[in-house]
Design a protein around this motif. Sequence first.
Motif, PDB file in Angstrom:
ATOM      1  N   UNK A  52       0.828  -1.200   0.000  1.00 63.21           N
ATOM      2  CA  UNK A  52       0.000   0.000   0.000  1.00 63.21           C
ATOM      3  C   UNK A  52       0.869   1.260   0.000  1.00 63.21           C
ATOM      4  N   UNK A  53       1.917   1.259   0.822  1.00 65.49           N
ATOM      5  CA  UNK A  53       2.814   2.420   0.838  1.00 65.49           C
ATOM      6  C   UNK A  53       3.520   2.573  -0.500  1.00 65.49           C
ATOM      7  N   UNK A  54       3.991   1.478  -1.076  1.00 73.36           N
ATOM      8  CA  UNK A  54       4.709   1.535  -2.353  1.00 73.36           C
ATOM      9  C   UNK A  54       3.803   1.994  -3.490  1.00 73.36           C
ATOM     10  N   UNK A  55       2.498   1.744  -3.383  1.00 75.06           N
ATOM     11  CA  UNK A  55       1.554   2.147  -4.425  1.00 75.06           C
ATOM     12  C   UNK A  55       1.150   3.621  -4.302  1.00 75.06           C
ATOM     13  N   UNK A  56       1.561   4.275  -3.250  1.00 72.56           N
ATOM     14  CA  UNK A  56       1.220   5.684  -3.044  1.00 72.56           C
ATOM     15  C   UNK A  56       2.030   6.577  -3.978  1.00 72.56           C
ATOM     16  N   UNK A  57       1.535   7.782  -4.180  1.00 75.78           N
ATOM     17  CA  UNK A  57       2.265   8.754  -4.985  1.00 75.78           C
ATOM     18  C   UNK A  57       3.367   9.439  -4.180  1.00 75.78           C
ATOM     19  N   UNK A  58       3.112   9.639  -2.888  1.00 74.55           N
ATOM     20  CA  UNK A  58       4.049  10.370  -2.047  1.00 74.55           C
ATOM     21  C   UNK A  58       3.950   9.856  -0.617  1.00 74.55           C
ATOM     22  N   UNK A  59       4.958  10.208   0.173  1.00 77.33           N
ATOM     23  CA  UNK A  59       4.910   9.860   1.586  1.00 77.33           C
ATOM     24  C   UNK A  59       5.779  10.836   2.362  1.00 77.33           C
ATOM     25  N   UNK A  60       5.576  10.844   3.647  1.00 77.72           N
ATOM     26  CA  UNK A  60       6.391  11.644   4.542  1.00 77.72           C
ATOM     27  C   UNK A  60       6.758  10.803   5.739  1.00 77.72           C
ATOM     28  N   UNK A  61       7.954  11.036   6.268  1.00 79.12           N
ATOM     29  CA  UNK A  61       8.386  10.308   7.450  1.00 79.12           C
ATOM     30  C   UNK A  61       9.041  11.282   8.416  1.00 79.12           C
ATOM     31  N   UNK A  62       8.950  10.949   9.667  1.00 75.87           N
ATOM     32  CA  UNK A  62       9.696  11.660  10.693  1.00 75.87           C
ATOM     33  C   UNK A  62      10.865  10.778  11.034  1.00 75.87           C
ATOM     34  N   UNK A  63      12.038  11.342  10.996  1.00 73.43           N
ATOM     35  CA  UNK A  63      13.224  10.535  11.184  1.00 73.43           C
ATOM     36  C   UNK A  63      13.825  10.653  12.561  1.00 73.43           C
ATOM     37  N   UNK A  98       7.959  13.652   0.216  1.00 71.07           N
ATOM     38  CA  UNK A  98       8.020  13.882  -1.213  1.00 71.07           C
ATOM     39  C   UNK A  98       7.441  12.741  -2.022  1.00 71.07           C
ATOM     40  N   UNK A  99       7.615  12.851  -3.316  1.00 67.93           N
ATOM     41  CA  UNK A  99       7.082  11.883  -4.278  1.00 67.93           C
ATOM     42  C   UNK A  99       7.922  10.610  -4.265  1.00 67.93           C
ATOM     43  N   UNK A 100       7.241   9.458  -4.352  1.00 68.45           N
ATOM     44  CA  UNK A 100       7.958   8.188  -4.354  1.00 68.45           C
ATOM     45  C   UNK A 100       8.761   7.969  -5.635  1.00 68.45           C
ATOM     46  N   UNK A 101       8.443   8.697  -6.699  1.00 66.49           N
ATOM     47  CA  UNK A 101       9.205   8.542  -7.932  1.00 66.49           C
ATOM     48  C   UNK A 101      10.498   9.358  -7.926  1.00 66.49           C
ATOM     49  N   UNK A 148      23.638  11.457  -4.495  1.00 66.97           N
ATOM     50  CA  UNK A 148      23.485  11.393  -3.040  1.00 66.97           C
ATOM     51  C   UNK A 148      22.199  12.054  -2.555  1.00 66.97           C
ATOM     52  N   UNK A 149      21.345  12.530  -3.468  1.00 64.49           N
ATOM     53  CA  UNK A 149      20.121  13.192  -3.040  1.00 64.49           C
ATOM     54  C   UNK A 149      19.151  12.179  -2.429  1.00 64.49           C
ATOM     55  N   UNK A 150      18.196  12.690  -1.715  1.00 65.60           N
ATOM     56  CA  UNK A 150      17.240  11.838  -1.006  1.00 65.60           C
ATOM     57  C   UNK A 150      16.081  11.501  -1.925  1.00 65.60           C
ATOM     58  N   UNK A 151      15.754  10.219  -1.977  1.00 63.37           N
ATOM     59  CA  UNK A 151      14.670   9.733  -2.810  1.00 63.37           C
ATOM     60  C   UNK A 151      13.711   8.961  -1.908  1.00 63.37           C
ATOM     61  N   UNK A 152      12.448   9.375  -1.853  1.00 64.71           N
ATOM     62  CA  UNK A 152      11.473   8.757  -0.956  1.00 64.71           C
ATOM     63  C   UNK A 152      11.251   7.281  -1.288  1.00 64.71           C
ATOM     64  N   UNK A 153      11.267   6.917  -2.566  1.00 68.22           N
ATOM     65  CA  UNK A 153      11.116   5.519  -2.953  1.00 68.22           C
ATOM     66  C   UNK A 153      12.260   4.676  -2.403  1.00 68.22           C
ATOM     67  N   UNK A 154      13.483   5.218  -2.470  1.00 67.75           N
ATOM     68  CA  UNK A 154      14.642   4.506  -1.919  1.00 67.75           C
ATOM     69  C   UNK A 154      14.534   4.373  -0.406  1.00 67.75           C
ATOM     70  N   UNK A 155      14.050   5.426   0.263  1.00 67.58           N
ATOM     71  CA  UNK A 155      13.875   5.359   1.715  1.00 67.58           C
ATOM     72  C   UNK A 155      12.852   4.292   2.102  1.00 67.58           C
ATOM     73  N   UNK A 156      11.760   4.214   1.341  1.00 67.24           N
ATOM     74  CA  UNK A 156      10.745   3.195   1.614  1.00 67.24           C
ATOM     75  C   UNK A 156      11.331   1.801   1.422  1.00 67.24           C
TER      76      UNK A 156
END
Length: 181
Positions: free
Chosen positions: A40-51, A79-82, A147-155
């Motif tokens: 379900x998370x991977x199918x989302x367009x975007x996500x946010x996390x608190x680190x 941000x966007x998962x893509x 080295x930039x942050x990618x939400x898909x990679x974080x997931x």
Amino acid sequence: MSRSLRAVAATAIAGLALTGCAGASDVPAFDDIEAQMWDSMAASDAMGISGALPEEMAGDAAVIEEMLGGNLSDLQIYGALDGSATAIRLGDAQEPMMSFFGDDVYVSMDMVLETMGPMLPEDQRSQVAAEFAGKYADISDSVDTADSINMGDLLDQMRSAAEAGETDEVTGFNLTCTSEC
């Protein structure tokens, strides 16, 4: 835990209390819903996390917080998962301190001034702060976008940590199911 995550947890607990606590047979084990959660998370367009600050950096927290002018326990990455857009901020009420848009990287001038401000004379600091308040510097040429942050990679990283039974370095969550799940 972020305020929104706390609110969801509190609502779920209150709901259980109001319904007289569902029987143990009505509550699925984490193992039974884990794949659906990740999918379900991977199918989302975007996500946010608190680190959470990784343990090896805990000693540096005070210095980093003073330098950035915020509380690292409120670190948010969203941000966007893509990977097309990602931002980092220290709390809901703060503007992003860094933003990534594809190969473009922007840093908040407010953060730069917070970091470098003490090196400037007070009268010059006020003038520079007024001139650059709310603006962002394009640092794309000086940052390796690999080295930039990618939400898909974080997931993916969070899921891999959970599957390996490890604590995720970014969020501090350990989503491994125990025998009590």
